[in-house]
Design an enzyme around this catalytic site. Structure first.
Site, mmCIF file in Angstrom:
data_model
loop_
_atom_site.group_PDB
_atom_site.id
_atom_site.type_symbol
_atom_site.label_atom_id
_atom_site.label_comp_id
_atom_site.label_asym_id
_atom_site.label_seq_id
_atom_site.Cartn_x
_atom_site.Cartn_y
_atom_site.Cartn_z
ATOM 1 N N ASN A 81 57.658 -38.562 -26.641
ATOM 2 C CA ASN A 81 59.004 -37.883 -27.361
ATOM 3 C C ASN A 81 59.180 -37.967 -29.053
ATOM 4 O O ASN A 81 59.012 -38.864 -29.143
ATOM 5 C CB ASN A 81 60.550 -38.032 -27.774
ATOM 6 C CG ASN A 81 61.714 -37.873 -28.426
ATOM 7 O OD1 ASN A 81 61.725 -37.016 -29.213
ATOM 8 N ND2 ASN A 81 63.325 -38.232 -28.024
ATOM 9 N N TRP A 82 58.109 -36.668 -29.465
ATOM 10 C CA TRP A 82 57.706 -36.943 -31.256
ATOM 11 C C TRP A 82 58.967 -37.257 -32.007
ATOM 12 O O TRP A 82 58.694 -37.119 -32.845
ATOM 13 C CB TRP A 82 56.512 -36.135 -30.739
ATOM 14 C CG TRP A 82 55.322 -36.645 -30.691
ATOM 15 C CD1 TRP A 82 54.933 -37.660 -30.029
ATOM 16 C CD2 TRP A 82 54.200 -35.882 -30.826
ATOM 17 N NE1 TRP A 82 53.990 -37.904 -30.127
ATOM 18 C CE2 TRP A 82 53.223 -36.705 -30.581
ATOM 19 C CE3 TRP A 82 53.734 -34.211 -31.140
ATOM 20 C CZ2 TRP A 82 51.947 -35.912 -29.956
ATOM 21 C CZ3 TRP A 82 52.745 -34.063 -30.910
ATOM 22 C CH2 TRP A 82 51.445 -34.595 -30.534
ATOM 23 N N LYS A 83 60.436 -36.350 -31.479
ATOM 24 C CA LYS A 83 61.223 -35.780 -32.537
ATOM 25 C C LYS A 83 60.860 -35.357 -34.135
ATOM 26 O O LYS A 83 60.075 -34.503 -33.367
ATOM 27 C CB LYS A 83 61.483 -37.415 -33.423
ATOM 28 C CG LYS A 83 62.029 -38.750 -31.895
ATOM 29 C CD LYS A 83 62.914 -39.737 -32.400
ATOM 30 C CE LYS A 83 62.834 -40.488 -31.245
ATOM 31 N NZ LYS A 83 63.716 -41.194 -31.123
ATOM 32 N N GLU A 116 70.104 -38.558 -29.779
ATOM 33 C CA GLU A 116 70.478 -38.098 -31.779
ATOM 34 C C GLU A 116 70.576 -36.772 -31.601
ATOM 35 O O GLU A 116 71.513 -35.927 -32.585
ATOM 36 C CB GLU A 116 68.498 -38.217 -31.704
ATOM 37 C CG GLU A 116 68.352 -39.243 -31.993
ATOM 38 C CD GLU A 116 67.155 -39.963 -32.029
ATOM 39 O OE1 GLU A 116 65.770 -39.184 -32.455
ATOM 40 O OE2 GLU A 116 66.639 -41.087 -31.952
ATOM 41 N N GLU A 149 68.584 -44.559 -21.858
ATOM 42 C CA GLU A 149 68.117 -44.688 -22.728
ATOM 43 C C GLU A 149 69.707 -45.890 -23.757
ATOM 44 O O GLU A 149 70.069 -45.128 -24.357
ATOM 45 C CB GLU A 149 67.370 -44.211 -23.715
ATOM 46 C CG GLU A 149 66.233 -42.854 -23.163
ATOM 47 C CD GLU A 149 64.911 -42.080 -24.335
ATOM 48 O OE1 GLU A 149 64.498 -42.914 -24.726
ATOM 49 O OE2 GLU A 149 66.295 -41.208 -25.026
ATOM 50 N N HIS A 152 69.348 -36.056 -25.567
ATOM 51 C CA HIS A 152 68.727 -36.971 -26.118
ATOM 52 C C HIS A 152 70.006 -37.825 -26.819
ATOM 53 O O HIS A 152 71.261 -36.441 -27.960
ATOM 54 C CB HIS A 152 67.698 -36.713 -27.233
ATOM 55 C CG HIS A 152 66.853 -37.771 -27.317
ATOM 56 N ND1 HIS A 152 67.392 -38.515 -28.876
ATOM 57 C CD2 HIS A 152 66.069 -38.633 -27.489
ATOM 58 C CE1 HIS A 152 67.146 -39.868 -29.365
ATOM 59 N NE2 HIS A 152 66.102 -39.467 -27.929
ATOM 60 N N SER A 178 62.579 -48.401 -27.157
ATOM 61 C CA SER A 178 61.599 -49.053 -27.713
ATOM 62 C C SER A 178 60.588 -49.567 -26.802
ATOM 63 O O SER A 178 60.174 -50.748 -27.063
ATOM 64 C CB SER A 178 62.404 -50.550 -28.712
ATOM 65 O OG SER A 178 63.226 -50.483 -29.374
ATOM 66 N N GLY A 200 64.931 -46.647 -30.631
ATOM 67 C CA GLY A 200 63.669 -47.051 -32.918
ATOM 68 C C GLY A 200 64.832 -48.280 -33.304
ATOM 69 O O GLY A 200 63.950 -48.692 -34.390
ATOM 70 N N GLY A 260 59.404 -43.285 -27.841
ATOM 71 C CA GLY A 260 59.460 -42.503 -29.289
ATOM 72 C C GLY A 260 57.940 -42.848 -30.273
ATOM 73 O O GLY A 260 57.337 -42.022 -30.119
ATOM 74 N N GLY A 261 58.746 -43.859 -31.132
ATOM 75 C CA GLY A 261 57.615 -43.977 -31.909
ATOM 76 C C GLY A 261 56.277 -44.189 -31.462
ATOM 77 O O GLY A 261 55.573 -44.681 -31.901
HETATM 78 P P1 PGA Z 1 61.696 -45.123 -29.356
HETATM 79 O O1 PGA Z 1 62.258 -43.657 -29.566
HETATM 80 O O2 PGA Z 1 60.105 -45.385 -28.165
HETATM 81 O O3 PGA Z 1 61.225 -45.878 -30.980
HETATM 82 O O4 PGA Z 1 62.666 -46.371 -29.551
HETATM 83 C C1 PGA Z 1 63.004 -43.472 -27.672
HETATM 84 C C2 PGA Z 1 63.697 -42.065 -27.867
HETATM 85 O O5 PGA Z 1 64.650 -42.038 -28.895
HETATM 86 O O6 PGA Z 1 63.488 -41.764 -26.298
#
Ligand code: PGA
Length: 261
Positions: free
Chosen positions: A10-12, A104, A176, A102, A222, A182, A243-244
């Site tokens: 997930n590149w956001k 966010e 999640e 998600h 994470s 993050g 994500g990251g």
């Molecule tokens: P993260 O994000 O791996 O950077 O914690 C995961 C996500 O939001 O899908």
């Protein structure tokens, strides 16, 4: 039932189109060194990019056998919804997956359980595979409300799918915990498994055995190359939403390698 593992990036709101293509080319290069034998047991690979990076990304990603997905969509096919994008529009660009709900989006764009449920139904109707995200806040976890919060989020989606004749088995649910996204903090694999097992049980109650054994449940929060295999060692965890650590091709490639059966 044997479920194919899924590694979803997930590149956001990261990467321009040029940066996205650069990643795809690098991943193709890294993948070209793998022997055909080693590819057996590899997880299904997926990158969920920004809308602007989607055009032209499918082809370079295909070189590493990686699928393309979006991070959101609107439930209507078209209409007066300024700034929104429909299922048909992302499909046209080669997306086969879409992330829905998600945390966010729930937090910053006020997406409700009901809206996420509606989008899930529309995605399945358009032959897209929805990755529905659920998770509790730190406060909810500390108050012992994790299971009720997750059950409410999952329940809204399952209710919407109740009368669906086929397609529900394609559903992917990503657990999640919000406090793990993050932050460098993860749930323990045991805690993640407790939630994943409860989700599968809930799917079984609502949609039956067949769907419950096919639905894939991911852990996210994470995840990185060093810890991904721990989560995958749990019976009900079928992959990760990352994500990251999905932003660099080397790191994504290492996670693919470490997710191999
Ligand atoms: P993260 O994000 O791996 O950077 O914690 C995961 C996500 O939001 O899908």
């Amino acid at each position: 039932m044997a479920r194919t593992r899924l590694l979803a990036g997930n590149w956001k709101m990261h990467k321009t189109r040029a940066e996205a293509v650069e990643f795809a080319e690098k991943l193709a290069q890294l993948s070209s060194d793998i022997s055909d034998d080693a590819v057996i047991g590899y997880p299904e690979l997926l990158i969920c990019a920004t809308f602007t990076a989607l055009p032209g990304l499918m082809e370079p990603l295909q070189k590493s056998n990686t699928r393309l997905g979006a991070q959101n969509m609107h439930e209507a096919d078209h209409g007066a919804y300024t700034g929104e994008v429909s299922a048909a529009m992302i499909k046209e660009l080669g997306c086969t997956y879409v992330i829905l709900g998600h945390s966010e989006r729930r937090m910053y764009f006020a997406e409700s359980d009901a809206a996420v449920a509606k989008k899930t139904l529309v995605a399945l109707d358009h032959q897209l595979t929805p990755i529905v995200c659920v998770g509790e806040s730190l406060e909810e976890r500390e108050n012992g409300e994790t299971s009720t919060r997750i059950a409410a989020q999952v329940g809204a989606v399952l209710d919407a799918l109740k009368d669906k004749q086929d397609g529900a088995e394609r559903l992917v649910i990503a657990y999640e915990p919000i406090w793990a996204i993050g932050t460098g903090r993860t749930a323990s694999k045991e805690d993640a498994e407790v939630v994943a097992r409860a989700i599968r049980e809930q799917v079984k109650e609502k949609l039956g055995d067949h769907v419950a054994s096919a639905v894939r449940i991911l852990y996210g929060g994470s995840v990185k190359p060093e810890n991904i295999a721990d989560f995958l060692s749990e019976a009900d965890i079928d992959g990760s939403l990352v994500g990251g650590a999905s932003l660099e091709a080397e790191s994504f490639f290492r996670m693919a390698h470490n997710s191999t059966l």
